[in-house]
Design a protein around this motif. Structure first.
Motif, PDB file in Angstrom:
ATOM      1  N   SER A  75       0.854  -1.180   0.000  1.00  0.00           N
ATOM      2  CA  SER A  75       0.000   0.000   0.000  1.00  0.00           C
ATOM      3  C   SER A  75       0.889   1.229   0.000  1.00  0.00           C
ATOM      4  CB  SER A  75      -0.874   0.024   1.254  1.00  0.00           C
ATOM      5  OG  SER A  75      -1.561  -1.195   1.381  1.00  0.00           O
ATOM      6  N   SER A  76       0.412   2.261  -0.669  1.00  0.00           N
ATOM      7  CA  SER A  76       1.228   3.469  -0.677  1.00  0.00           C
ATOM      8  C   SER A  76       1.183   4.127   0.683  1.00  0.00           C
ATOM      9  CB  SER A  76       0.709   4.454  -1.706  1.00  0.00           C
ATOM     10  OG  SER A  76      -0.266   3.854  -2.496  1.00  0.00           O
ATOM     11  N   GLY A  77       2.235   4.684   1.005  1.00  0.00           N
ATOM     12  CA  GLY A  77       2.258   5.434   2.252  1.00  0.00           C
ATOM     13  C   GLY A  77       1.997   6.886   1.933  1.00  0.00           C
ATOM     14  N   ARG A  78       2.116   7.690   2.906  1.00  0.00           N
ATOM     15  CA  ARG A  78       2.012   9.112   2.671  1.00  0.00           C
ATOM     16  C   ARG A  78       3.317   9.731   3.065  1.00  0.00           C
ATOM     17  NH1 ARG A  78      -2.048  12.449   5.523  1.00  0.00           N
ATOM     18  NH2 ARG A  78      -0.393  13.832   4.886  1.00  0.00           N
ATOM     19  N   GLY A  79       4.174   9.853   2.124  1.00  0.00           N
ATOM     20  CA  GLY A  79       5.441  10.515   2.402  1.00  0.00           C
ATOM     21  C   GLY A  79       5.184  11.979   2.672  1.00  0.00           C
ATOM     22  N   ALA A  80       6.177  12.652   3.121  1.00  0.00           N
ATOM     23  CA  ALA A  80       6.019  14.051   3.511  1.00  0.00           C
ATOM     24  C   ALA A  80       5.556  14.916   2.344  1.00  0.00           C
ATOM     25  CB  ALA A  80       7.344  14.586   4.033  1.00  0.00           C
ATOM     26  N   GLU A  81       5.837  14.444   1.136  1.00  0.00           N
ATOM     27  CA  GLU A  81       5.549  15.298  -0.017  1.00  0.00           C
ATOM     28  C   GLU A  81       4.139  15.086  -0.559  1.00  0.00           C
ATOM     29  OE1 GLU A  81       7.021  11.429  -1.777  1.00  0.00           O
ATOM     30  OE2 GLU A  81       7.166  12.541   0.090  1.00  0.00           O
ATOM     31  N   SER A 128      12.366  11.283   9.337  1.00  0.00           N
ATOM     32  CA  SER A 128      11.812  10.342   8.393  1.00  0.00           C
ATOM     33  C   SER A 128      12.848  10.144   7.300  1.00  0.00           C
ATOM     34  CB  SER A 128      10.522  10.939   7.829  1.00  0.00           C
ATOM     35  OG  SER A 128      10.290  10.463   6.536  1.00  0.00           O
ATOM     36  N   MET A 129      13.171   8.917   7.022  1.00  0.00           N
ATOM     37  CA  MET A 129      14.187   8.655   6.008  1.00  0.00           C
ATOM     38  C   MET A 129      13.775   9.211   4.662  1.00  0.00           C
ATOM     39  SD  MET A 129      15.713   5.055   4.699  1.00  0.00           S
ATOM     40  CE  MET A 129      14.272   4.620   3.752  1.00  0.00           C
ATOM     41  N   ALA A 130      12.460   9.131   4.383  1.00  0.00           N
ATOM     42  CA  ALA A 130      11.996   9.606   3.088  1.00  0.00           C
ATOM     43  C   ALA A 130      12.385  11.065   2.866  1.00  0.00           C
ATOM     44  CB  ALA A 130      10.487   9.443   2.978  1.00  0.00           C
ATOM     45  N   GLY A 131      12.432  11.827   3.955  1.00  0.00           N
ATOM     46  CA  GLY A 131      12.805  13.222   3.807  1.00  0.00           C
ATOM     47  C   GLY A 131      14.294  13.460   3.958  1.00  0.00           C
ATOM     48  N   ALA A 132      15.040  12.458   4.380  1.00  0.00           N
ATOM     49  CA  ALA A 132      16.422  12.732   4.772  1.00  0.00           C
ATOM     50  C   ALA A 132      17.486  11.949   4.033  1.00  0.00           C
ATOM     51  CB  ALA A 132      16.582  12.484   6.276  1.00  0.00           C
ATOM     52  N   VAL A 133      17.095  10.958   3.236  1.00  0.00           N
ATOM     53  CA  VAL A 133      18.126  10.121   2.607  1.00  0.00           C
ATOM     54  C   VAL A 133      19.066  10.885   1.702  1.00  0.00           C
ATOM     55  CG1 VAL A 133      17.208   7.801   2.590  1.00  0.00           C
ATOM     56  CG2 VAL A 133      16.409   9.454   0.898  1.00  0.00           C
ATOM     57  N   ASP A 160      13.267  -4.779   4.176  1.00  0.00           N
ATOM     58  CA  ASP A 160      14.392  -4.050   3.579  1.00  0.00           C
ATOM     59  C   ASP A 160      14.088  -3.660   2.136  1.00  0.00           C
ATOM     60  OD1 ASP A 160      16.203  -3.781   5.591  1.00  0.00           O
ATOM     61  OD2 ASP A 160      17.709  -5.155   4.757  1.00  0.00           O
ATOM     62  N   ALA A 161      13.467  -4.580   1.420  1.00  0.00           N
ATOM     63  CA  ALA A 161      13.206  -4.328   0.012  1.00  0.00           C
ATOM     64  C   ALA A 161      12.127  -3.276  -0.184  1.00  0.00           C
ATOM     65  CB  ALA A 161      12.791  -5.632  -0.673  1.00  0.00           C
ATOM     66  N   GLU A 162      11.165  -3.269   0.729  1.00  0.00           N
ATOM     67  CA  GLU A 162       9.932  -2.547   0.467  1.00  0.00           C
ATOM     68  C   GLU A 162       9.657  -1.341   1.347  1.00  0.00           C
ATOM     69  OE1 GLU A 162       7.139  -3.181  -1.530  1.00  0.00           O
ATOM     70  OE2 GLU A 162       8.470  -4.417  -2.756  1.00  0.00           O
ATOM     71  N   ALA A 163      10.342  -1.228   2.474  1.00  0.00           N
ATOM     72  CA  ALA A 163       9.996  -0.132   3.389  1.00  0.00           C
ATOM     73  C   ALA A 163      10.039   1.197   2.650  1.00  0.00           C
ATOM     74  CB  ALA A 163      10.945  -0.116   4.570  1.00  0.00           C
ATOM     75  N   LEU A 164       8.928   1.927   2.689  1.00  0.00           N
ATOM     76  CA  LEU A 164       8.840   3.193   1.987  1.00  0.00           C
ATOM     77  C   LEU A 164       9.636   4.267   2.682  1.00  0.00           C
ATOM     78  CD1 LEU A 164       5.045   3.620   1.315  1.00  0.00           C
ATOM     79  CD2 LEU A 164       6.841   3.278  -0.367  1.00  0.00           C
ATOM     80  N   ASP A 165       9.787   4.054   3.959  1.00  0.00           N
ATOM     81  CA  ASP A 165      10.308   5.114   4.796  1.00  0.00           C
ATOM     82  C   ASP A 165      10.905   4.414   6.016  1.00  0.00           C
ATOM     83  OD1 ASP A 165      10.783   7.564   5.961  1.00  0.00           O
ATOM     84  OD2 ASP A 165       8.676   8.140   6.177  1.00  0.00           O
ATOM     85  N   ALA A 166      11.615   5.152   6.795  1.00  0.00           N
ATOM     86  CA  ALA A 166      12.009   4.644   8.103  1.00  0.00           C
ATOM     87  C   ALA A 166      11.960   5.831   9.037  1.00  0.00           C
ATOM     88  CB  ALA A 166      13.406   4.053   8.066  1.00  0.00           C
ATOM     89  N   VAL A 167      11.426   5.603  10.211  1.00  0.00           N
ATOM     90  CA  VAL A 167      11.472   6.653  11.218  1.00  0.00           C
ATOM     91  C   VAL A 167      12.718   6.389  12.040  1.00  0.00           C
ATOM     92  CG1 VAL A 167      10.361   7.636  13.244  1.00  0.00           C
ATOM     93  CG2 VAL A 167       8.976   6.912  11.282  1.00  0.00           C
TER      94      VAL A 167
END
Ligand SMILES: Nc1ncnc2c1ncn2[C@@H]1O[C@H](COP(=O)(O)OP(=O)(O)O)[C@@H](O)[C@H]1O
Ligand SMILES: [Mg+2]
Lengths: 473, 295
Positions: A75-81, A128-133, A160-167
């Motif tokens: 399922s899609s997550g809701r990234g910060a963007e 959030s990794m999505a915002g910081a990678v 590992d393969a699928e995590a959209l993000d990591a806190v």
């Protein structure tokens, strides 16, 4: 309201267990090369090893067939963007613990719903990794790739393969966070996409201390699959008190793992309350890596109709003078099935190990089942290890005692069940976390034995039949 | 108040009470004395409605109604109270919670208002002082880690809070020091009234020095073999039970009784069962695997 902007990666449905699943490498253009490479490696692991079947020692009692029958798409997550999304704060339980509170939907942190407030002491970072990678510091890379390839089973690789993000929660040395940090994980299927792979990484520097609460929920809709991974790394003499409140819908699937790595003199307490999930499996893997480190693991699973709760616990004493305590209790009703699979390993050289492993279960119906496998593997001298397991039904003498005092049979049974569970619930402290846990337990049919004697004896537990018993190995 | 008429009771295949008859009028205190194994606890349990005891003959009339037809909780709500010879532990259930649940369950059953927390606390505070019990003990789980004496005080506390019309005390005096003995005697005396009665089951005459009964009955071999006034207790103390000219009763060997206890508990345990400890490779391991009732 729907605003799921990140397209789910389409997957072929699995062709069966125990074989490569044909998982494709997700295309995530905005991610750095190291992360893409890590994901490819994880996918290759799943392809090579397949999903565990019941032949797998740690999966003996848990069949993945019904889970793998669901499309593997995440399922899609809701990234910060992503802008305004489909989960609003009204879908979430009212904050009971206050701030800081981090909300993660389908594995993606949602800043609009999260409140960090000003309660965090200076230096503590929640990111959030999505915002910081994209930052060049390499910190995430190091945390993420630390144990690449060393997967115990495909679900961990899949995270590992699928995590959209990591806190990522980073506690610098000597910071003390007084307020519990709550992370609420919400699973919400979007269309055919059912899976989500939340990831939480906690790093505590020397002598840092904090309390962390993980709450898992699934919101109305089709059954979802949560495949969460929490990694905890404790520095010298750091201390983390950790709670997992698993209250997903009873038609959903919940898999979560806690990986803990404890340095010298550090201390981890982790307490689980599991009430939700058609399958609810919470794994704990703790390595006592530094001398004199300590871990306390407590669990309570309330397993009812159509439910299966599996509790694999692996504690590895890898250094001298470490202490571990495990106490898991199960209350199984109807046709529920509970599993405790505790494995305690004392590595060569881990002298002075002090370990206790206990599992107790209460069977409340003819059809209820429990499988318990406490295992010790000792490869050092001078250790004090004990373990025990019990499966039984309500004590008829205690039941008669209550009835002889005027308590009707149904209520008397409910009181005894609550008394059995109390030993774990009281380890949830006496504040808001305890109340949170008690509400969850009450929703699952347990009456709460208030310490201040204010409740009137509402009875919610069902009728009880003499148990047929669990199965021996 | 209580009429026991030709009561026969068995456990498993062995009959333990062979026709017990006894009457306790309103307001009276009667003592039942007898040697070990004579059936005193069996009588007490039958009055309270304990499961594995089967009544095979006779009747018990309490306040004009058939006591034996009532569920244990109904008997309690109607005013019957048994102080257990061996009070049970209930791990995880705080004593205060237990007491309040019991009292309010009885009040509900009688159509009375439940007692609110404040009133209840006040009530408990008054009563616990009478039995000389620390408040802290009541915050602990029921009888969990209580000493023998504390358990007996707890029974008396429950009696004082529940205010039964018929109190049956099963060897509540056994193993108590003189202070605790007085607590028991005072407890019963406090409740004493024209429409309350008590049946004091005891092995010794000691309690009866503090609490003079209206009648004393001697139970031996599952029958009442003698009844008399308070002097009978003194006589028994002086000469022992051996001198009683008891009517011949079928001999029951102790081992038969023991064997049937064993059978019953095995039955209980086998229902819940299992668990295995797997201990691999290395050295030491003290695994305890237990079955039966879980706590
Ligand atoms: N649960 C039981 N199963 C089998 N026999 C029992 C059980 N309880 C008591 N008995 C037997 O019944 C007899 C009377 O026991 P009890 O009523 O406890 O005597 P008392 O209280 O006078 O010492 C004894 O012979 C005892 O062994
Ligand atoms: Mg007795």
């Amino acid at each position: 309201m729907t605003a799921m902007t990140r397209p789910a990666t389409a997957r072929r449905p699995p062709s069966g267990t125990g074989v490569g699943m044909g998982v494709q490498v997700p295309e995530r253009a905005r991610e750095p090369e190291w992360l893409n490479a890590a994901r490819r490696q994880a996918v290759a692991w799943v392809d090579a090893n397949g999903f565990p079947s019941t032949k797998h020692e740690d999966w003996r009692y848990t069949k993945l067939d019904s889970v793998l029958a669901l499309p593997l798409a995440a399922s899609s997550g809701r990234g910060a963007e992503d802008g305004p999304g489909s989960v609003s704060s009204s879908d979430l339980p009212t904050p009971q613990l206050g701030v800081p509170r981090i909300v993660v939907v389908n594995g993606g942190m949602v800043p609009e719903l999260s409140t960090l407030g000003t309660s965090l002491p200076g230096g503590v970072r929640v990111e959030s990794m999505a915002g910081a990678v994209r930052r060049p510091e390499g910190r995430f890379q190091q945390l993420w790739t630390r144990r690449l390839g060393g997967y115990p089973h495909a679900l961990r690789a899949l995270n590992d393969a699928e995590a959209l993000d990591a806190v990522v929660i980073d506690l610098p040395a000597r910071t003390v966070v007084e307020d519990p940090i709550e992370v609420v994980f919400v699973s919400m299927p979007t269309g055919d996409a059912r899976w989500s792979h939340p990831r939480l990484i906690v790093v505590a520097g020397a002598r840092a201390s904090a309390t962390l609460v993980e709450t898992y929920l699934s919101v109305a809709g089709a059954p979802s699959v949560t495949n969460a991974l929490t990694q905890v790394e404790l520095g010298t003499e750091a201390e983390l008190v950790h709670y997992v409140l698993q209250g997903e819908r009873t038609d959903s699937f919940h898999f979560s793992s806690l990986e803990g790595h404890l340095a010298e003199g550090s201390r981890l307490s982790s307490r689980l309350l599991a009430t939700g999930g058609r399958i609810g499996r919470h794994e704990v893997d703790v390595v006592l890596a530094g001398e004199g480190s300590q871990v306390d693991l407590d669990g309570l699973f309330l397993t009812g109709a159509g439910q299966h709760h599996d509790n694999p616990v692996l504690v590895e004493h890898a250094a001298p003078g470490c202490t571990s305590r495990q106490l898991y209790k199960g209350v199984v009703t109807s046709d529920g099935h509970g599993v405790f699979n505790g494995h305690l390993v004392v590595r060569p050289g881990a002298d002075g190990t002090d370990a206790v492993q206990v599992n107790k279960n209460l069977l409340l119906s003819e059809r209820a089942e429990v499988d318990t496998r406490p295992r010790l593997e000792i490869n050092a001298d001078d250790v004090a290890c004990s373990h025990g397991a019990a499966v039984g039904r309500l004590d008829p003498e205690a039941l008669f005692y209550l009835r002889s005092r005027g308590v009707p049979e149904r209520e008397a049974r409910a009181v005894l069940v609550s008394g059995f569970a109390h030993e774990i619930l009281e380890r949830f402290g006496s504040g808001p976390i305890r109340r949170h846990a008690e509400e969850l337990a009450a929703a699952a049919g347990l009456i709460v034995l208030d310490e201040d004697h204010c409740s009137s004896g509402a009875v919610t537990a069902g009728t009880v039949h003499p148990g047929r018993g669990g199965r021996a190995q | 108040m209580l009429l026991i008429d030709d009561l026969h009771a068995s456990i498993g295949d062995s009959e333990i009470l062979h026709g017990v008859s006894l009457e306790v009028p309103d307001g009276e205190i009667h003592a039942v004395m007898g040697p070990n194994g004579s059936g005193k606890s069996t009588l007490a349990h039958v009055l309270a409605g304990r499961d594995p005891y089967e009544v095979t003959g006779g009747r018990v009339i309490y306040d004009g109604v058939d006591l034996l037809a009532m569920a244990p909780e109904e008997r309690a709500a109607a005013g019957v109270f048994l102080a257990f010879q061996q009070p049970v532990e209930i791990p995880g259930v705080p004593t205060m919670y237990f007491l309040r649940t019991a009292l309010n369950a009885q009040r509900r059953a009688r159509g009375e208002e439940e007692l609110g927390p404040v009133e209840f606390l006040a009530l408990v505070d008054t009563k616990r002082r009478l039995v000389d019990m620390e408040r802290a003990l009541l915050d602990r789980a029921v009888n969990d880690g209580f000493s023998g004496g504390e358990r007996k005080r707890n029974e008396i506390l429950q009696m004082l809070i529940l205010e039964p019309r018929l109190a049956v005390l099963d060897e509540t005096d056994s193993g108590l020091d003189i202070d605790a003995l007085r607590v028991v005697a005072d407890g019963v005396t406090t409740l004493r009234g024209p429409d309350r009665s008590a049946l004091l089951i005891t092995h010794h005459q000691r309690l009866l020095e503090h609490l003079v009964p209206d009648r004393v009955h001697v139970l031996a071999g599952g029958r009442i073999v003698r009844s008399g006034g308070p002097d009978l207790a003194v006589e028994l103390e002086a000469h022992g039970y051996a001198t009683l000219d008891s009517p011949a009763v079928e001999p029951r060997t102790a081992s038969a009784g023991t064997a049937s206890i064993g059978t019953i508990s095995t039955g209980t345990i086998s229902t819940g069962t299992i668990s295995t400890g797997t201990i691999s490779t290395g050295t030491i391991s003290t695994g305890t695997i237990s079955t039966g009732t879980a706590r």
